[in-house]
Scaffold this active site. Structure first.
Site, short mmCIF file in Angstrom:
data_model
loop_
_atom_site.label_atom_id
_atom_site.label_comp_id
_atom_site.label_asym_id
_atom_site.label_seq_id
_atom_site.Cartn_x
_atom_site.Cartn_y
_atom_site.Cartn_z
N LEU A 134 -2.95 5.40 -0.89
CA LEU A 134 -4.71 5.13 -0.85
C LEU A 134 -4.43 3.03 -0.38
O LEU A 134 -4.93 2.61 -1.30
CB LEU A 134 -5.13 5.24 -2.16
CG LEU A 134 -5.29 6.93 -2.84
CD1 LEU A 134 -6.07 6.54 -4.34
CD2 LEU A 134 -6.09 7.74 -1.88
N HIS A 135 -4.57 3.45 0.84
CA HIS A 135 -3.99 2.07 1.22
C HIS A 135 -5.69 0.78 1.28
O HIS A 135 -5.11 -0.17 1.13
CB HIS A 135 -3.92 2.08 3.38
CG HIS A 135 -2.53 3.23 3.51
ND1 HIS A 135 -1.50 2.40 3.58
CD2 HIS A 135 -2.44 3.96 3.99
CE1 HIS A 135 -0.38 3.07 3.64
NE2 HIS A 135 -1.30 4.68 3.82
N ASP A 136 -6.50 1.74 1.57
CA ASP A 136 -7.62 1.08 1.91
C ASP A 136 -7.92 0.67 0.39
O ASP A 136 -8.53 -0.48 0.09
CB ASP A 136 -8.60 1.58 2.62
CG ASP A 136 -8.45 1.85 3.77
OD1 ASP A 136 -7.36 1.16 4.72
OD2 ASP A 136 -9.00 2.63 4.43
N THR A 159 1.36 -1.16 -0.25
CA THR A 159 -0.13 -0.06 0.06
C THR A 159 0.90 1.48 0.20
O THR A 159 0.14 2.57 -0.34
CB THR A 159 -1.13 -0.14 1.63
OG1 THR A 159 -0.38 -0.10 2.54
CG2 THR A 159 -1.64 -1.39 1.13
#
Length: 312
Positions: A240-242, A195
């Site tokens: 934008l990890h998620d 991520t």
């Protein structure tokens, strides 16, 4: 692709900025997923804020998925929140108040009901602390036979962002994370190893800002805050990890995965929440996680902008 091939999905979120991007993206993936409901958990901010942010966002996007309120604190520790999402969790992004209320019942009821309707097929995307998921698995052991897979945004097999060794979501509630990792449920870990790689390019932001629709509108506003917070407040990069964890479900070809037994550490000044992969099979235990270890960053951005209709 027929509707019958869609993945029945429950999301569990602690809606701050990157959660909002993930939710908006998920509502555009109707050819791949059937969003059955969303649970809110404390994490980036307090539960009152994560739940309200989630409901207001879903309503703004015109999505009918029910929103359930979950845990207000970790299983065994005081609440730990983040600072990079602002006091509300959405930075300076304001949304109209939702015209509907929260769904009745907690997140356990949401997951249990969805699992009974889709036995053996339900997938869960958990992008916050794992308190709700651990609670559901503990309260309803039969879920283990009903859930197909849990995909989490959390952990890292190398490094951390909360301590030198641990990632924020798992640091917040390591006891819950250990329950999930040791549950025996099929688990995909999408952590900092992937991520942190697709850092937001300016040209991607410009394309999203020019795209039509409420999803692009709210995501552009969130990304604008994320870009400014780095310059103005010295916060982290706008990763934008998620939504990367969402991509692991709907576009797994973008990733390289490896199977490991992953131990979840619950103690230590630096190691609380650390995910330790057994690279050398020291434990002699079978793998309990499919770990994302690499990502096609260019391919991810192509998928992301195409999703929002952001032409070149």
């Amino acid at each position: 692709m027929t509707l019958l091939s869609r993945i029945p999905l429950v999301m569990d979120v602690d809606t701050g900025t990157d959660d909002a991007v993930c939710i908006a993206a998920a509502t555009l993936c109707t050819d791949r997923i059937e969003l059955l409901g969303i649970g809110a958990v404390c994490g980036n901010v307090e539960i009152e804020k994560t739940a309200r942010n989630t409901l207001d966002l879903i309503d703004f996007l015109g999505c009918e998925a029910p929103v359930h309120i979950g845990a207000s604190r970790p299983l065994a520790r005081p609440l730990c929140t983040a600072v990079s999402h602002g006091t509300t969790g959405l930075g300076d992004v304001a949304l109209p108040a939702a015209r509907r209320g929260f769904a009745e019942g907690g997140v356990t009821e949401l997951i249990h009901g969805a699992a009974k309707r889709h036995p053996g097929g339900l997938e869960i995307l958990a992008v916050g602390p794992l308190t709700n998921i651990a609670t559901a698995l503990t309260e309803c052991p039969e879920l283990l036979a009903l859930i197909k897979r849990i995909t989490i945004m959390g952990g890292a097999i190398r490094g951390g962002n909360m301590t030198l060794a641990s990632e924020f979501n798992l640091y917040c509630d390591p006891e819950a994370a250990r329950i999930v990792f040791e549950s025996g449920c099929a688990l995909t870990m999408v952590g900092l190893d992937v991520t942190l790689k697709p850092e937001l390019p300016r040209h991607i932001f410009d394309r999203i800002r020019a795209a039509p629709g409420p999803q692009a509108d709210v995501v552009a506003r969130v990304l604008d805050f994320m870009m400014r917070r780095k310059d103005e407040f010295g916060a982290d990069d706008p990763n934008l990890h998620d939504v990367i964890a969402l991509a692991a479900i709907v576009k797994p070809s973008l990733f390289t995965f490896e199977s490991y037994y992953v131990h979840l550490e619950t103690g230590g000044e630096v190691t609380r929440g650390m995910t330790i992969a057994d690279f050398n099979n020291v434990s002699k235990r079978p793998p309990n996680a499919l770990v994302a270890v690499d990502i096609d960053a260019d391919g991810f951005w192509d998928w992301f902008v195409d999703l929002f209709g952001a032409g070149k």
